[in-house]
Design a protein around this motif. Structure first.
Motif, PDB file in Angstrom:
ATOM      1  N   ILE A   1       2.077  -0.991  -0.441  1.00 23.35           N
ATOM      2  CA  ILE A   1       2.075  -2.379   0.256  1.00 23.35           C
ATOM      3  C   ILE A   1       2.695  -3.247  -0.699  1.00 23.35           C
ATOM      4  O   ILE A   1       3.679  -4.166  -0.243  1.00 23.35           O
ATOM      5  N   ARG A   2       2.420  -3.350  -1.843  1.00 20.50           N
ATOM      6  CA  ARG A   2       2.955  -4.193  -2.913  1.00 20.50           C
ATOM      7  C   ARG A   2       4.526  -3.748  -3.156  1.00 20.50           C
ATOM      8  O   ARG A   2       5.223  -4.701  -3.392  1.00 20.50           O
ATOM      9  N   LYS A   3       5.063  -2.675  -2.892  1.00 15.75           N
ATOM     10  CA  LYS A   3       6.553  -2.451  -3.023  1.00 15.75           C
ATOM     11  C   LYS A   3       7.146  -3.190  -2.046  1.00 15.75           C
ATOM     12  O   LYS A   3       8.540  -3.577  -2.231  1.00 15.75           O
ATOM     13  N   TRP A   4       6.756  -3.791  -0.941  1.00 11.17           N
ATOM     14  CA  TRP A   4       7.294  -4.449  -0.003  1.00 11.17           C
ATOM     15  C   TRP A   4       7.928  -5.901  -0.627  1.00 11.17           C
ATOM     16  O   TRP A   4       9.159  -6.234  -0.484  1.00 11.17           O
ATOM     17  N   ARG A   5       7.150  -6.654  -1.530  1.00  8.49           N
ATOM     18  CA  ARG A   5       7.512  -7.565  -2.326  1.00  8.49           C
ATOM     19  C   ARG A   5       7.087  -7.676  -3.611  1.00  8.49           C
ATOM     20  O   ARG A   5       5.673  -8.132  -3.792  1.00  8.49           O
ATOM     21  N   LYS A   6       7.597  -6.950  -4.452  1.00 12.39           N
ATOM     22  CA  LYS A   6       6.804  -7.181  -5.875  1.00 12.39           C
ATOM     23  C   LYS A   6       6.962  -8.629  -6.630  1.00 12.39           C
ATOM     24  O   LYS A   6       7.845  -9.430  -6.120  1.00 12.39           O
TER      25      LYS A   6
ATOM     26  N   LEU B   1      -5.256  -7.213  -2.810  1.00 16.33           N
ATOM     27  CA  LEU B   1      -3.839  -7.835  -3.148  1.00 16.33           C
ATOM     28  C   LEU B   1      -3.969  -9.205  -2.674  1.00 16.33           C
ATOM     29  O   LEU B   1      -4.516  -9.616  -1.862  1.00 16.33           O
ATOM     30  N   GLN B   2      -3.035 -10.003  -3.409  1.00 14.92           N
ATOM     31  CA  GLN B   2      -2.842 -11.307  -2.993  1.00 14.92           C
ATOM     32  C   GLN B   2      -1.428 -11.561  -2.661  1.00 14.92           C
ATOM     33  O   GLN B   2      -0.507 -11.073  -3.370  1.00 14.92           O
ATOM     34  N   LEU B   3      -1.118 -12.359  -1.521  1.00 14.80           N
ATOM     35  CA  LEU B   3       0.295 -12.770  -1.284  1.00 14.80           C
ATOM     36  C   LEU B   3       0.692 -14.499  -1.952  1.00 14.80           C
ATOM     37  O   LEU B   3      -0.282 -15.084  -1.397  1.00 14.80           O
ATOM     38  N   VAL B   4       1.720 -14.281  -2.557  1.00 14.83           N
ATOM     39  CA  VAL B   4       1.819 -15.690  -3.191  1.00 14.83           C
ATOM     40  C   VAL B   4       3.388 -15.991  -2.593  1.00 14.83           C
ATOM     41  O   VAL B   4       4.263 -15.086  -3.108  1.00 14.83           O
ATOM     42  N   GLY B   5       3.665 -17.053  -2.079  1.00 13.10           N
ATOM     43  CA  GLY B   5       4.731 -17.523  -1.517  1.00 13.10           C
ATOM     44  C   GLY B   5       4.602 -18.168  -0.232  1.00 13.10           C
ATOM     45  O   GLY B   5       3.683 -18.117   0.464  1.00 13.10           O
ATOM     46  N   VAL B   6       5.428 -19.154  -0.082  1.00 15.01           N
ATOM     47  CA  VAL B   6       5.618 -20.039   1.208  1.00 15.01           C
ATOM     48  C   VAL B   6       5.850 -19.104   2.226  1.00 15.01           C
ATOM     49  O   VAL B   6       6.939 -18.302   2.261  1.00 15.01           O
ATOM     50  N   GLY B   7       5.059 -19.100   3.243  1.00  9.82           N
ATOM     51  CA  GLY B   7       5.166 -18.353   4.383  1.00  9.82           C
ATOM     52  C   GLY B   7       4.738 -16.993   4.509  1.00  9.82           C
ATOM     53  O   GLY B   7       4.706 -16.159   5.452  1.00  9.82           O
ATOM     54  N   TYR B   8       4.138 -16.546   3.284  1.00  3.07           N
ATOM     55  CA  TYR B   8       3.691 -15.132   3.469  1.00  3.07           C
ATOM     56  C   TYR B   8       2.133 -14.908   3.618  1.00  3.07           C
ATOM     57  O   TYR B   8       1.373 -15.911   3.252  1.00  3.07           O
ATOM     58  N   ARG B   9       2.175 -14.234   4.693  1.00  2.00           N
ATOM     59  CA  ARG B   9       0.744 -14.154   5.240  1.00  2.00           C
ATOM     60  C   ARG B   9       0.426 -12.795   5.833  1.00  2.00           C
ATOM     61  O   ARG B   9       1.497 -12.127   6.169  1.00  2.00           O
ATOM     62  N   ALA B  10      -0.849 -12.329   6.042  1.00  2.19           N
ATOM     63  CA  ALA B  10      -1.019 -11.111   6.426  1.00  2.19           C
ATOM     64  C   ALA B  10      -2.314 -11.359   7.925  1.00  2.19           C
ATOM     65  O   ALA B  10      -3.043 -12.194   7.578  1.00  2.19           O
ATOM     66  N   ALA B  11      -2.098 -10.380   8.574  1.00  2.00           N
ATOM     67  CA  ALA B  11      -3.102 -10.250   9.777  1.00  2.00           C
ATOM     68  C   ALA B  11      -3.348  -8.872  10.108  1.00  2.00           C
ATOM     69  O   ALA B  11      -2.541  -8.044   9.913  1.00  2.00           O
ATOM     70  N   LEU B  12      -4.600  -8.576  10.496  1.00  2.00           N
ATOM     71  CA  LEU B  12      -4.932  -7.442  11.148  1.00  2.00           C
ATOM     72  C   LEU B  12      -4.497  -7.227  12.635  1.00  2.00           C
ATOM     73  O   LEU B  12      -4.570  -8.044  13.592  1.00  2.00           O
ATOM     74  N   LYS B  13      -3.620  -5.991  12.979  1.00  4.66           N
ATOM     75  CA  LYS B  13      -3.384  -5.812  14.175  1.00  4.66           C
ATOM     76  C   LYS B  13      -4.126  -4.528  14.737  1.00  4.66           C
ATOM     77  O   LYS B  13      -3.299  -3.307  14.571  1.00  4.66           O
ATOM     78  N   GLY B  14      -5.028  -4.560  15.052  1.00  2.00           N
ATOM     79  CA  GLY B  14      -5.847  -3.279  15.427  1.00  2.00           C
ATOM     80  C   GLY B  14      -6.417  -2.775  14.230  1.00  2.00           C
ATOM     81  O   GLY B  14      -7.130  -3.727  13.376  1.00  2.00           O
ATOM     82  N   LYS B  15      -6.232  -1.626  13.739  1.00  4.38           N
ATOM     83  CA  LYS B  15      -6.382  -1.055  12.507  1.00  4.38           C
ATOM     84  C   LYS B  15      -5.405  -1.143  11.469  1.00  4.38           C
ATOM     85  O   LYS B  15      -5.523  -1.127  10.296  1.00  4.38           O
ATOM     86  N   ASP B  16      -3.948  -1.653  11.888  1.00 11.02           N
ATOM     87  CA  ASP B  16      -3.032  -1.786  11.055  1.00 11.02           C
ATOM     88  C   ASP B  16      -2.846  -3.034  10.331  1.00 11.02           C
ATOM     89  O   ASP B  16      -3.504  -4.197  11.057  1.00 11.02           O
ATOM     90  N   LEU B  17      -1.821  -3.308   9.329  1.00 14.27           N
ATOM     91  CA  LEU B  17      -1.745  -4.537   8.932  1.00 14.27           C
ATOM     92  C   LEU B  17      -0.405  -5.041   8.952  1.00 14.27           C
ATOM     93  O   LEU B  17       0.586  -4.219   9.186  1.00 14.27           O
ATOM     94  N   GLU B  18      -0.129  -6.197   9.649  1.00 11.12           N
ATOM     95  CA  GLU B  18       1.107  -6.907   9.795  1.00 11.12           C
ATOM     96  C   GLU B  18       1.213  -8.175   8.661  1.00 11.12           C
ATOM     97  O   GLU B  18       0.322  -8.924   8.610  1.00 11.12           O
ATOM     98  N   MET B  19       2.350  -7.979   8.254  1.00 11.18           N
ATOM     99  CA  MET B  19       2.703  -9.030   7.306  1.00 11.18           C
ATOM    100  C   MET B  19       3.880  -9.750   7.269  1.00 11.18           C
ATOM    101  O   MET B  19       4.656  -9.098   7.774  1.00 11.18           O
ATOM    102  N   GLN B  20       3.995 -11.031   7.070  1.00  8.38           N
ATOM    103  CA  GLN B  20       5.009 -11.927   7.382  1.00  8.38           C
ATOM    104  C   GLN B  20       5.615 -11.897   5.543  1.00  8.38           C
ATOM    105  O   GLN B  20       4.798 -12.690   4.866  1.00  8.38           O
ATOM    106  N   LEU B  21       6.672 -11.480   5.244  1.00  4.17           N
ATOM    107  CA  LEU B  21       7.139 -11.416   3.896  1.00  4.17           C
ATOM    108  C   LEU B  21       8.542 -12.224   3.720  1.00  4.17           C
ATOM    109  O   LEU B  21       9.131 -11.727   2.653  1.00  4.17           O
ATOM    110  N   GLY B  22       8.985 -13.045   4.618  1.00  2.00           N
ATOM    111  CA  GLY B  22      10.177 -13.638   4.450  1.00  2.00           C
ATOM    112  C   GLY B  22      11.395 -12.864   5.004  1.00  2.00           C
ATOM    113  O   GLY B  22      12.457 -13.273   4.964  1.00  2.00           O
ATOM    114  N   PHE B  23      11.113 -11.646   5.633  1.00  6.16           N
ATOM    115  CA  PHE B  23      12.172 -10.792   6.152  1.00  6.16           C
ATOM    116  C   PHE B  23      12.309 -11.323   7.684  1.00  6.16           C
ATOM    117  O   PHE B  23      11.486 -12.371   8.246  1.00  6.16           O
TER     118      PHE B  23
END
Length: 179
Positions: A148-153, A87-109
């Motif tokens: 995951i894609r459903k969060w920001r189509k 998956l690719q995150l496209v957008g200013v400020g959109y980023r992802a990081a691992l937090k342990g085994k889980d995925l943490e994303m900044q999606l403009g919320f």
């Protein structure tokens, strides 16, 4: 008769397939998968091949024949090689990081989005704008990637959002301004 259903599923070295009636269990380097199929199909093993036969020509048996064979082939491939979706995150400020085994994303919320890793699924984040979802089950990998894609189509005006690798987003022209 189904052309795909006729083909045998070859079991590679290192994969153990157990058939108990209509329940098939595949064990390999990437994990273990078990699935129960409809009683209409006959599943048997001949040497290194798995054969799916349909005992009659009923409409239901014809419908399941190729499907059952493909599901078994996906199980065997999944426990030996595994499946992954990028998956690719496209957008200013959109980023992802691992937090342990889980995925943490900044999606403009106003808050970060935390996606917990289901059993048998792993997340990789090679860069801040790329996510790789991998696991032995093709269905589960695809479903987690879709969730995951459903969060920001991807939206058609600026192209921002989460998209699959290689997905093309058709852009629309915005509203015409006053002259």
């Amino acid at each position: 008769m189904s052309r795909i259903g006729k083909l045998p599923v070859t079991v590679p070295a290192g994969v153990d397939v157990t058939i108990d009636g209509t329940t098939v269990t595949a064990k390999g380097a990437k994990g273990e998968l078990t699935r129960t199929f409809p009683e209409i199909m006959t599943i048997k093993r001949e040497g290194d091949d798995i054969i799916v036969e349909r005992p009659n020509d009923s409409r239901e048996a014809k419908a399941y024949h190729g499907l059952v064979r493909t599901l078994i082939a996906n199980m065997v491939e999944g426990v030996s090689a595994g499946f992954s979706k990028k998956l690719q995150l496209v957008g200013v400020g959109y980023r992802a990081a691992l937090k342990g085994k889980d995925l943490e994303m900044q999606l403009g919320f106003s808050h970060p989005v935390l996606v917990e890793a289901p059993e048998n699924i792993t997340f990789e984040v090679p860069s801040q704008t790329e996510i790789i979802v991998s696991g032995p089950s093709k269905e589960q990998v695809g479903q987690v990637a879709a969730n995951i894609r459903k969060w920001r189509k991807p939206e058609p005006y600026k192209g921002k959002g989460i998209r699959y690798e290689g997905e093309h987003v058709r852009r629309k022209v915005g509203k015409a301004g006053k002259d």
